[in-house]
Motif scaffolding. Structure first.
Motif, PDB file in Angstrom:
ATOM      1  N   VAL A  74      -4.214   1.015  10.131  1.00 46.14           N
ATOM      2  CA  VAL A  74      -3.571   0.117   9.324  1.00 46.14           C
ATOM      3  C   VAL A  74      -4.635   0.211   7.962  1.00 46.14           C
ATOM      4  O   VAL A  74      -4.084   0.020   6.746  1.00 46.14           O
ATOM      5  CB  VAL A  74      -3.653  -1.477   9.736  1.00 46.14           C
ATOM      6  N   ASP A  75      -5.892   0.184   8.369  1.00 43.38           N
ATOM      7  CA  ASP A  75      -6.915   0.170   7.196  1.00 43.38           C
ATOM      8  C   ASP A  75      -6.519   1.464   6.412  1.00 43.38           C
ATOM      9  O   ASP A  75      -6.692   1.358   5.037  1.00 43.38           O
ATOM     10  CB  ASP A  75      -8.181   0.162   7.772  1.00 43.38           C
ATOM     11  N   SER A  76      -6.678   2.537   6.947  1.00 43.83           N
ATOM     12  CA  SER A  76      -6.283   3.949   6.149  1.00 43.83           C
ATOM     13  C   SER A  76      -5.034   3.706   5.295  1.00 43.83           C
ATOM     14  O   SER A  76      -5.242   4.188   4.232  1.00 43.83           O
ATOM     15  CB  SER A  76      -6.381   5.073   7.062  1.00 43.83           C
ATOM     16  N   THR A 155     -18.521   2.960   9.854  1.00 43.15           N
ATOM     17  CA  THR A 155     -17.239   2.489  10.507  1.00 43.15           C
ATOM     18  C   THR A 155     -15.991   1.929   9.700  1.00 43.15           C
ATOM     19  O   THR A 155     -14.991   2.643   9.936  1.00 43.15           O
ATOM     20  CB  THR A 155     -17.615   1.428  11.792  1.00 43.15           C
ATOM     21  N   GLN A 156     -16.484   1.082   8.980  1.00 46.42           N
ATOM     22  CA  GLN A 156     -15.185   0.509   8.083  1.00 46.42           C
ATOM     23  C   GLN A 156     -14.980   1.902   7.246  1.00 46.42           C
ATOM     24  O   GLN A 156     -13.769   1.854   7.012  1.00 46.42           O
ATOM     25  CB  GLN A 156     -15.742  -0.503   7.314  1.00 46.42           C
ATOM     26  N   ASP A 164     -13.437  10.359  10.958  1.00 44.65           N
ATOM     27  CA  ASP A 164     -14.623   9.721  11.810  1.00 44.65           C
ATOM     28  C   ASP A 164     -15.720   9.596  11.044  1.00 44.65           C
ATOM     29  O   ASP A 164     -16.118  10.050   9.976  1.00 44.65           O
ATOM     30  CB  ASP A 164     -14.744  10.608  13.171  1.00 44.65           C
ATOM     31  N   GLU A 165     -16.860   8.816  11.952  1.00 42.70           N
ATOM     32  CA  GLU A 165     -17.921   8.524  11.247  1.00 42.70           C
ATOM     33  C   GLU A 165     -18.945   9.714  10.957  1.00 42.70           C
ATOM     34  O   GLU A 165     -19.531   9.730   9.993  1.00 42.70           O
ATOM     35  CB  GLU A 165     -18.621   7.473  12.190  1.00 42.70           C
ATOM     36  N   SER A 170     -21.173  12.916   6.907  1.00 43.70           N
ATOM     37  CA  SER A 170     -21.300  14.408   6.154  1.00 43.70           C
ATOM     38  C   SER A 170     -20.826  14.182   4.579  1.00 43.70           C
ATOM     39  O   SER A 170     -21.747  14.904   3.432  1.00 43.70           O
ATOM     40  CB  SER A 170     -20.255  15.264   6.780  1.00 43.70           C
ATOM     41  N   HIS A 171     -19.915  13.471   4.114  1.00 45.20           N
ATOM     42  CA  HIS A 171     -19.785  13.325   2.925  1.00 45.20           C
ATOM     43  C   HIS A 171     -20.713  12.562   2.004  1.00 45.20           C
ATOM     44  O   HIS A 171     -21.151  12.968   1.040  1.00 45.20           O
ATOM     45  CB  HIS A 171     -18.374  12.508   2.806  1.00 45.20           C
TER      46      HIS A 171
END
Length: 193
Positions: A74-76, A155-156, A164-165, A170-171
């Motif tokens: 839902v968040d995405s 996490t958010q 994933d975290e 990495s980004h």
């Protein structure tokens, strides 16, 4: 002879389902509103525009809330709605993102200053840093902004971006290295946050 309809002791199931949807939406709204508003402000450069963009995003999300709840994240899904609203506003007003001009970017400077070597402290002009952040690839820019300006946890951020975290970290790491390279300084040691 009138017949009374049998009543469900718990009330009307459709009404209850609608109420649960409304409560879930309001909880989502309360959880994300301030951070979404800050994100919209960074890109529009105006409080009024940020309110307009955020309101439009929530209106769009409210209309498709049952569909959003069926998505894997839902968040995405909601984050994509917000980003579309920001892009729509920028296109309608024929403006580029105000990311480099936003006063809220001072928060990024402080956060990155702590994480990079002391050479960052020598930079009196923050414009180079802002421009370097704005030139990052979209995902790296999003992670840097969401983490250091908006204040989301890894996490958010992972939930918002649908990754994933480890990908978030990495980004962030790649983004910091690119910023350091653009500014001609060595990046500091990388940490979780």
């Amino acid at each position: 002879m009138t017949r009374d309809r049998p009543r469900c002791p718990a009330g009307d199931p459709l009404r209850q389902a609608g109420r649960r949807l409304a409560i879930a939406f309001e909880a989502f709204h309360e959880t994300h509103y301030r951070k979404w508003l800050a994100y919209a402000y960074l890109h529009t450069g105006s409080e009024d525009a940020a309110l307009e963009v955020t309101g439009a995003a929530y209106q769009r999300l409210r209309l498709c809330w049952p569909y959003a709840l069926k998505q894997s994240s839902v968040d995405s899904y909601a984050w994509a709605v917000l980003k579309e609203s920001v892009v729509d506003w920028l296109c309608r007003h024929r403006r580029a993102t105000a990311l480099t001009q936003s006063a809220a970017f001072a928060v990024v400077t402080r956060a990155l200053l702590r994480e990079c070597q002391q050479q960052f402290a020598l930079l009196e002009s923050q414009l180079g840093l802002y421009e370097a952040i704005a030139r990052l690839p979209e995902r790296q820019c999003d992670v840097i902004v969401l983490r250091h300006v908006i204040g989301y946890s890894d996490t958010q951020i992972a939930a918002l971006l649908g990754v994933d975290e480890a990908t978030v970290r990495s980004h962030a790491s790649r983004g910091k290295r690119r910023i350091a390279a653009a500014l001609g300084i060595a990046p500091g040691p990388t940490k979780g946050k």
